[in-house]
Design an enzyme around this catalytic site. Structure first.
Site, mmCIF file in Angstrom:
data_model
loop_
_atom_site.group_PDB
_atom_site.id
_atom_site.type_symbol
_atom_site.label_atom_id
_atom_site.label_comp_id
_atom_site.label_asym_id
_atom_site.label_seq_id
_atom_site.Cartn_x
_atom_site.Cartn_y
_atom_site.Cartn_z
ATOM 1 N N HIS A 99 0.841 -1.196 0.000
ATOM 2 C CA HIS A 99 0.000 0.000 0.000
ATOM 3 C C HIS A 99 0.873 1.243 0.000
ATOM 4 C CE1 HIS A 99 1.076 -0.526 4.216
ATOM 5 N NE2 HIS A 99 0.786 0.763 4.411
ATOM 6 N N ASP A 101 0.453 5.072 1.793
ATOM 7 C CA ASP A 101 -0.306 5.521 2.959
ATOM 8 C C ASP A 101 -1.483 6.420 2.572
ATOM 9 O OD1 ASP A 101 1.197 4.189 4.874
ATOM 10 O OD2 ASP A 101 2.618 5.844 5.104
ATOM 11 N N HIS A 256 4.747 0.254 0.226
ATOM 12 C CA HIS A 256 5.543 -0.480 1.197
ATOM 13 C C HIS A 256 4.733 -1.614 1.809
ATOM 14 C CE1 HIS A 256 3.640 2.889 3.347
ATOM 15 N NE2 HIS A 256 3.614 2.105 4.412
ATOM 16 N N ARG A 271 5.338 6.935 13.590
ATOM 17 C CA ARG A 271 5.255 7.497 12.242
ATOM 18 C C ARG A 271 4.730 8.924 12.261
ATOM 19 N NH1 ARG A 271 1.154 4.812 8.138
ATOM 20 N NH2 ARG A 271 -0.190 6.574 8.688
#
Length: 323
Positions: A99, A101, A256, A271
């Site tokens: 995917h 983000d 990723h 994150r």
């Protein structure tokens, strides 16, 4: 006060994606020349890695992120676990599905910065793939198809929901319910023009529900055809984390995958996400919101400057490939 400029060392990891940058102590006080080196390396290599940044805490990570862009809130729907820094916690989810983000909103994030805090004794690496090289490698017929396709992205197709095997724990079920607590649906072009490099890139990943104008079976077949191009091993780089590592990736030109090969050991990272722009296809048409308002999540941020000479993109139509 900004620290003095120096020459970081950049070591390339692969022909198409990935580089390690050394000689920098990350924080919010970097010299502008160092920041520009990092920006350029990110555009060139798509994902960049910094070892030995154990001094960073949340504040330091955010301060460094602000040198590269404007942070979003932690997540459009997962709002109970932090305001700006999102915990990536294996107790709640394992992002073991390809995917980019938050592509279910219209303002696709520019970049993400991920810091390793607690790691398993084995496993738990992350793999990135370049969607720029994948586009460049398309044969004429597939390029003509991709350039005229639009995909529907939604947060009901959560990468966490389809990845982990076994029965749901209470914690995982609560996370998924929060992830889907507000519904988002956006139509994105399958090929967008990167706002800083001017290069075409593919926009896919497992938030895609279907393609506009295609049925379920057709969408499944076309998705597999194009997605498999992105994740060819030649287009990927795999990072084996150490505590104190920080990875930064261009979310507009990569996907990723967090490899869930560490059994039930704890894996915990932090994150920060940077606000991005609304994708535009090679014909100049922007992405379209079908459901959901992402204005509280992120501002729409245009690229500061074109960091590389834009390529000349010649739109094609089915049956008339261009090269």
């Amino acid at each position: 006060m900004a620290t003095s400029a120096h020459a970081p060392q950049i070591r390339r990891l692969g022909a198409h994606i990935g580089a390690v940058i050394s000689g920098i102590r990350l924080g919010g006080d970097l010299h502008p020349a160092t920041v520009e080196t990092i920006r350029t390396a990110l555009l060139d290599h798509k994902v960049i890695f910094f070892r030995d940044q154990q001094h960073l805490d949340d504040d330091g990570q955010v301060a460094f992120a602000e040198l590269l862009g404007i942070p979003t809130i932690a997540h459009p729907t997962v709002t109970s676990r932090g305001a700006t820094v999102l915990p990536i916690d294996s107790r709640y989810d394992k992002a073991n599905s390809w995917h980019s983000d938050v592509t279910f909103v219209d303002r696709v994030p520019k970049a993400s910065l991920l810091r390793a805090v607690t790691l398993p004794a084995y496993g738990g690496s992350t793999v990135w793939a370049t969607t720029e090289a994948a586009y460049d490698q398309l044969p004429d017929a597939l390029r003509a198809l991709a350039e005229n396709l639009w995909a529907v992205h939604t947060n009901l197709y959560d990468y966490a929901a389809g990845g982990a095997e076994g029965a749901l724990t209470d914690e995982t079920a609560a996370y998924r319910a929060e992830f889907q607590s507000d519904y988002y649906e956006t139509e994105h072009p399958v090929v967008r023009v990167h706002p800083e490099t001017g290069r075409p890139v593919l926009v896919l990943g497992n938030f895609v529900k279907r393609f506009v104008g295609l049925g379920t079976g057709e969408s499944t077949a076309v998705f597999a055809l194009l997605q498999n191009r992105i994740t060819r091993l030649e287009n990927t780089v795999r990072w084996n984390w150490r505590v104190g590592d920080l990875a930064v990736w261009d979310n507009r030109a990569t996907q990723h995958y967090g490899v869930a090969d560490y059994d039930d050991q704890p894996r915990y990272l932090r994150r920060v996400t940077l606000s991005g722009d609304i994708p535009v296809d090679i014909h100049g048409r922007p992405s379209r919101v079908i459901a959901g308002d992402a204005s509280a999540y992120s501002a729409v941020v245009a690229a500061d400057a074109v960091a590389a000479q834009p390529v000349s993109v010649q739109p094609t139509t089915a049956g008339a490939p261009a090269r």
